[in-house]
Design a protein around this motif. Sequence first.
Motif, PDB file in Angstrom:
ATOM      1  N   TRP A 245      33.392  20.459 -29.315  1.00 11.86           N
ATOM      2  CA  TRP A 245      33.865  20.975 -27.810  1.00 11.86           C
ATOM      3  C   TRP A 245      34.639  19.456 -27.070  1.00 11.86           C
ATOM      4  O   TRP A 245      35.396  20.125 -26.216  1.00 11.86           O
ATOM      5  CB  TRP A 245      32.075  20.669 -27.134  1.00 11.86           C
ATOM      6  CG  TRP A 245      31.980  22.062 -28.314  1.00 11.86           C
ATOM      7  CD1 TRP A 245      30.163  21.642 -28.544  1.00 11.86           C
ATOM      8  CD2 TRP A 245      32.094  22.767 -28.798  1.00 11.86           C
ATOM      9  NE1 TRP A 245      30.136  22.807 -29.844  1.00 11.86           N
ATOM     10  CE2 TRP A 245      31.540  23.625 -29.560  1.00 11.86           C
ATOM     11  CE3 TRP A 245      33.135  24.197 -27.687  1.00 11.86           C
ATOM     12  CZ2 TRP A 245      31.366  25.212 -29.967  1.00 11.86           C
ATOM     13  CZ3 TRP A 245      33.565  25.603 -28.236  1.00 11.86           C
ATOM     14  CH2 TRP A 245      31.906  26.078 -29.346  1.00 11.86           C
TER      15      TRP A 245
ATOM     16  N   ARG B  96      38.666  19.810 -25.248  1.00 13.77           N
ATOM     17  CA  ARG B  96      38.535  19.602 -23.597  1.00 13.77           C
ATOM     18  C   ARG B  96      39.371  17.512 -23.588  1.00 13.77           C
ATOM     19  O   ARG B  96      40.287  17.868 -22.722  1.00 13.77           O
ATOM     20  CB  ARG B  96      37.062  18.594 -23.308  1.00 13.77           C
ATOM     21  CG  ARG B  96      37.440  18.510 -21.462  1.00 13.77           C
ATOM     22  CD  ARG B  96      36.296  17.785 -21.248  1.00 13.77           C
ATOM     23  NE  ARG B  96      35.442  19.468 -20.959  1.00 13.77           N
ATOM     24  CZ  ARG B  96      34.639  19.224 -20.185  1.00 13.77           C
ATOM     25  NH1 ARG B  96      34.213  17.866 -19.052  1.00 13.77           N
ATOM     26  NH2 ARG B  96      33.362  20.319 -20.342  1.00 13.77           N
TER      27      ARG B  96
ATOM     28  N   GLN C  91      36.682  24.536 -22.122  1.00 14.62           N
ATOM     29  CA  GLN C  91      37.539  23.085 -22.480  1.00 14.62           C
ATOM     30  C   GLN C  91      39.115  22.343 -22.233  1.00 14.62           C
ATOM     31  O   GLN C  91      38.967  21.564 -21.916  1.00 14.62           O
ATOM     32  CB  GLN C  91      35.982  22.560 -23.759  1.00 14.62           C
ATOM     33  CG  GLN C  91      35.092  23.012 -23.599  1.00 14.62           C
ATOM     34  CD  GLN C  91      34.402  22.403 -22.907  1.00 14.62           C
ATOM     35  OE1 GLN C  91      34.337  21.494 -22.314  1.00 14.62           O
ATOM     36  NE2 GLN C  91      33.024  23.495 -22.240  1.00 14.62           N
TER      37      GLN C  91
ATOM     38  N   LEU D  89      39.627  23.023 -18.789  1.00 13.32           N
ATOM     39  CA  LEU D  89      39.660  21.729 -17.689  1.00 13.32           C
ATOM     40  C   LEU D  89      40.071  20.760 -17.809  1.00 13.32           C
ATOM     41  O   LEU D  89      40.637  20.248 -17.439  1.00 13.32           O
ATOM     42  CB  LEU D  89      37.734  21.216 -17.868  1.00 13.32           C
ATOM     43  CG  LEU D  89      37.155  20.423 -17.305  1.00 13.32           C
ATOM     44  CD1 LEU D  89      37.161  21.332 -15.571  1.00 13.32           C
ATOM     45  CD2 LEU D  89      35.680  20.638 -17.488  1.00 13.32           C
ATOM     46  N   GLY D  90      39.895  20.675 -19.478  1.00 13.05           N
ATOM     47  CA  GLY D  90      41.335  19.262 -19.592  1.00 13.05           C
ATOM     48  C   GLY D  90      42.291  18.917 -19.079  1.00 13.05           C
ATOM     49  O   GLY D  90      42.916  18.376 -19.091  1.00 13.05           O
TER      50      GLY D  90
ATOM     51  N   ILE E 127      37.537  11.227 -18.300  1.00  9.08           N
ATOM     52  CA  ILE E 127      37.066  12.602 -18.813  1.00  9.08           C
ATOM     53  C   ILE E 127      35.839  12.405 -19.963  1.00  9.08           C
ATOM     54  O   ILE E 127      34.774  13.149 -19.733  1.00  9.08           O
ATOM     55  CB  ILE E 127      37.867  12.306 -19.891  1.00  9.08           C
ATOM     56  CG1 ILE E 127      38.130  13.972 -21.641  1.00  9.08           C
ATOM     57  CG2 ILE E 127      38.083  11.148 -21.445  1.00  9.08           C
ATOM     58  CD1 ILE E 127      38.464  15.262 -20.957  1.00  9.08           C
TER      59      ILE E 127
ATOM     60  N   SER F  55      33.418  13.425 -16.779  1.00 10.17           N
ATOM     61  CA  SER F  55      33.250  14.854 -16.611  1.00 10.17           C
ATOM     62  C   SER F  55      32.630  15.456 -17.447  1.00 10.17           C
ATOM     63  O   SER F  55      32.027  16.400 -17.305  1.00 10.17           O
ATOM     64  CB  SER F  55      35.462  15.762 -17.268  1.00 10.17           C
ATOM     65  OG  SER F  55      35.255  15.318 -18.713  1.00 10.17           O
TER      66      SER F  55
END
Length: 255
Positions: free
Chosen positions: A17, A21, A77, A80-81, A150, A153
């Motif tokens: 996970w 991301r 993920q 979003l990244g 990151i 987040s």
Amino acid sequence: MELVLQQLPSLLSAVWWPFCRVLGMLNAAPIIGENMVPITIRVLLSVVLAVIFIPVAQPVTPIDPLSMEAIVITLHQALLGFGLGLAFHLIMAVMQLLGFVVSSQMAMSMAIMNDPMTGTSSDVIATLLYLLCVLVFFAIDGHLILAQVIGASFRTWPVGGALDIMTLRDIAYNVAWVFSAALLLAIPVVFSTMVVQMSFGLLNRIAPALNLYSLGFAAIIVFGLYMLGFLVQVLPAHYLRLTQQVLELLRLKTG
């Protein structure tokens, strides 16, 4: 050995996970996401950061790695990244657009070269401003800022949480901010070169026999380089201000 094999799926799931991301962010981030950085380097760096972020990247609820939910969360993920990296990439887009506008006003847009850093063709001025921003990026520890963003987040948008459409929408809306910021930086050069062009146009009307086309072409380039020297002096401060604006945007969404 059997105990290790039994724990291996859970360990891989814990790394997977944050890896998705981080890799999505590094692919869209400035400099690190450019073509000059091999994809293998980005993958290895993503694995290292994913292992570091394991304590803060645990899913909200247990997720079956072989389920349809796992596929959806993987895409979540990565998206979003990618959005977080794109927010910082917009700053580089401002500088490249600024270089294109300035070179067009200086009549140097015809000097197009293949840029190996971005994989596209760009003019000399845009490449010069890009290299200057690369130096400023590492001077302010931009790579560490990306790692901090990151990492933060995962606390704001944990794995398995709801998709934050509002943040992705705001990042998409900031594309208009790229054009406005580049135009504001280019206004002094654009205005000054326009005054020179109007002056030579007036001289051409007064004395048509003079060959003002070749003379005006060289004069605009020299005057444009003179104005570019002043622009380069204040450009690092503007880059820092734009970076701070992006951090405020993300802090507003993460706060």
